[in-house]
Motif scaffolding. Structure first.
Motif, PDB file in Angstrom:
ATOM      1  N   THR A 199       0.841  -1.192   0.000  1.00 46.78           N
ATOM      2  CA  THR A 199       0.000   0.000   0.000  1.00 46.78           C
ATOM      3  C   THR A 199       0.872   1.237   0.000  1.00 46.78           C
ATOM      4  OG1 THR A 199      -1.708  -1.194   1.236  1.00 46.78           O
ATOM      5  CG2 THR A 199      -1.850   1.198   1.216  1.00 46.78           C
ATOM      6  N   PHE A 200       0.522   2.212  -0.822  1.00 46.12           N
ATOM      7  CA  PHE A 200       1.240   3.479  -0.870  1.00 46.12           C
ATOM      8  C   PHE A 200       0.337   4.592  -0.349  1.00 46.12           C
ATOM      9  CE2 PHE A 200       3.166   1.083  -4.486  1.00 46.12           C
ATOM     10  CZ  PHE A 200       4.435   0.944  -3.936  1.00 46.12           C
TER      11      PHE A 200
ATOM     12  N   GLY B 165      -4.484  13.789   0.751  1.00 46.87           N
ATOM     13  CA  GLY B 165      -5.627  13.309   1.519  1.00 46.87           C
ATOM     14  C   GLY B 165      -6.417  12.189   0.885  1.00 46.87           C
ATOM     15  N   ALA B 166      -5.992  11.718  -0.303  1.00 50.02           N
ATOM     16  CA  ALA B 166      -6.705  10.611  -0.953  1.00 50.02           C
ATOM     17  C   ALA B 166      -6.465   9.316  -0.169  1.00 50.02           C
ATOM     18  CB  ALA B 166      -6.229  10.454  -2.391  1.00 50.02           C
ATOM     19  N   PRO B 167      -7.359   8.333  -0.304  1.00 51.63           N
ATOM     20  CA  PRO B 167      -7.145   7.058   0.386  1.00 51.63           C
ATOM     21  C   PRO B 167      -5.868   6.385  -0.092  1.00 51.63           C
ATOM     22  CG  PRO B 167      -9.387   7.216  -0.494  1.00 51.63           C
ATOM     23  CD  PRO B 167      -8.607   8.354  -1.072  1.00 51.63           C
ATOM     24  N   PRO B 168      -5.272   5.512   0.723  1.00 51.05           N
ATOM     25  CA  PRO B 168      -4.060   4.794   0.298  1.00 51.05           C
ATOM     26  C   PRO B 168      -4.318   3.978  -0.967  1.00 51.05           C
ATOM     27  CG  PRO B 168      -4.461   4.501   2.646  1.00 51.05           C
ATOM     28  CD  PRO B 168      -5.687   5.151   2.085  1.00 51.05           C
TER      29      PRO B 168
ATOM     30  N   PRO C 285      -9.662   0.767 -12.790  1.00 48.81           N
ATOM     31  CA  PRO C 285     -10.020   1.643 -11.669  1.00 48.81           C
ATOM     32  C   PRO C 285      -8.791   2.073 -10.873  1.00 48.81           C
ATOM     33  CG  PRO C 285     -11.470  -0.262 -11.767  1.00 48.81           C
ATOM     34  CD  PRO C 285     -10.383  -0.500 -12.755  1.00 48.81           C
ATOM     35  N   ASP C 286      -8.958   3.165 -10.149  1.00 52.24           N
ATOM     36  CA  ASP C 286      -7.912   3.707  -9.299  1.00 52.24           C
ATOM     37  C   ASP C 286      -7.637   2.739  -8.147  1.00 52.24           C
ATOM     38  OD1 ASP C 286      -6.446   5.175  -7.457  1.00 52.24           O
ATOM     39  OD2 ASP C 286      -7.528   7.034  -7.837  1.00 52.24           O
ATOM     40  N   PRO C 287      -6.360   2.331  -7.911  1.00 52.07           N
ATOM     41  CA  PRO C 287      -6.079   1.400  -6.813  1.00 52.07           C
ATOM     42  C   PRO C 287      -6.360   1.973  -5.432  1.00 52.07           C
ATOM     43  CG  PRO C 287      -4.037   2.182  -7.805  1.00 52.07           C
ATOM     44  CD  PRO C 287      -5.153   2.642  -8.692  1.00 52.07           C
ATOM     45  N   SER C 288      -6.627   3.274  -5.350  1.00 48.61           N
ATOM     46  CA  SER C 288      -7.033   3.853  -4.066  1.00 48.61           C
ATOM     47  C   SER C 288      -8.552   3.780  -3.881  1.00 48.61           C
ATOM     48  CB  SER C 288      -6.563   5.305  -3.957  1.00 48.61           C
ATOM     49  OG  SER C 288      -7.215   6.124  -4.905  1.00 48.61           O
ATOM     50  N   ARG C 289      -9.255   3.351  -4.927  1.00 50.69           N
ATOM     51  CA  ARG C 289     -10.723   3.244  -4.849  1.00 50.69           C
ATOM     52  C   ARG C 289     -11.172   1.933  -5.520  1.00 50.69           C
ATOM     53  NH1 ARG C 289      -9.564   8.652  -5.536  1.00 50.69           N
ATOM     54  NH2 ARG C 289     -10.564  10.070  -4.038  1.00 50.69           N
TER      55      ARG C 289
END
Length: 338
Positions: free
Chosen positions: A22-23, A28-31, A276-280
């Motif tokens: 995880t990065f 402020g975006a989710p990891p 999709p975005d790996p943070s979402r």
């Protein structure tokens, strides 16, 4: 691959277990969950192709297996022992597991001769033998003969295929047990790609090398791999022998990747949107927002459409058996589906 193949019964040389990387998110975006639960085994003498679109997490996974990125959770083992990220232990590990990069021009210092480029690893690891003979042997194994003719050349004096052979020689000089090749022929002309793939197969036969080949090209996987693992949004969604996965793909994502090959029958499957975005990461099957089976109504007719949208799928085991993480495939294609 036959059922009596020793690769099926051998203990893994390299193994990832429930690996997560995880990065931190930006502003402020989710990891970002680049690798989101992966089991993967590579056995002695086995070539595994890790395939998927750009951004699916395959390069991050490969870097973690090399010890370049420490996992957030999970484990990497080599020869049955957990990977130690302490400096001295990691240096010893990197002698046994070597990286071959995608772009030989970018991975070779233009100011260093071929000899210096290949000898660099020996000097880093304090090699005490005959350096010149060892460099010559590595260049010869990589197909640059007579090797002495290349000692004083610079990268700009070589063809693309010759530069890639120098990179491979730089990996071979330390006598590794496993190489990780990240898109090893992507930057080469079509006429040279077959030569480099044949070289990798020859090295496996002569030296017993294992390899993880990271690629977006399923055609390359067909030509070189024993086993293939298809990755999407941080997870392996289908795995098995190359013959089983590429001649009878079960996951809609694998089917879409195969459909664009020149020799594929029928019309290519055009996936809508970007990965999709790996943070979402979406709930349910992580592929469902782009899935052609769900969009066409086939999943609805099979009675699994709601599960596709809401029910997550478990992590596939890292072994050699054919597996697929797909609700639709589980009820329509094969009992081996999860």
């Amino acid at each position: 691959m036959t059922t009596d193949d020793p690769l099926l019964s051998a203990d893994p040389l390299l193994s990832a277990g429930d690996l997560h990387i995880t990065f931190p998110g930006r502003r402020g975006a989710p990891p970002a969950r680049a690798v989101d639960g992966v089991d993967l085994d590579i056995k002695p003498g086995e070539i595994v192709a890790l395939v998927g679109e750009s951004g699916c997490g395959k390069t991050t996974l490969a870097r973690s297996l090399l010890g370049l990125v420490a996992p957030t959770s999970g484990r990497v083992t080599f020869g049955g022992k957990p990977l130690d990220y302490a400096g001295r232990a990691l240096k010893a590990y990197r002698k046994r597991v070597q990286l071959v990069l995608q772009d030989p021009s970018g991975s070779l210092n233009p100011r260093h001769t071929v000899y210096e480029a290949v000898a660099e690893g020996l000097r880093i690891h304090g090699y005490g033998g005959d350096e010149q003979a060892t460099v010559a042997d590595a260049l010869s194994r990589a197909g640059l003969r007579p090797p002495e003719r290349f000692f004083l050349r610079y990268p700009h004096e070589l063809s693309g295929g010759q530069r890639q052979r120098v990179v491979i020689a730089g990996a071979l000089v330390l006598e590794p047990e496993l190489i990780v090749a990240d898109e090893p022929v992507a930057s080469l002309d079509a006429s040279v790609r077959g030569e480099i793939l044949a070289l990798l197969l020859k090295l496996r036969e002569e030296l017993g090398l294992s390899a993880l080949v990271v690629t977006h090209d399923l055609g390359l996987a067909w030509n070189i791999a024993d086993r293939v693992a298809v990755m999407y949004l941080g997870r392996i969604v289908e795995t098995g022998t190359v013959e089983e996965v590429l001649t009878s793909p079960q996951h809609p994502y694998t089917q879409a990747l195969l459909s664009v090959l020149p020799e594929a029958p029928g019309d290519p499957v055009v996936l809508t949107g970007e990965p999709p975005d790996p943070s979402r990461i979406p709930g349910g099957c992580r592929f469902h927002a782009r899935c052609q089976v769900l969009a066409s109504g086939e999943a609805e007719r099979a009675g699994v459409a709601d599960r596709c949208r809401t029910e997550d799928l478990p992590v596939l085991s890292g072994g050699g058996e054919t597996q697929v993480a797909c609700h639709w495939a589980a009820v329509n294609v094969s009992p081996s589906g999860v």
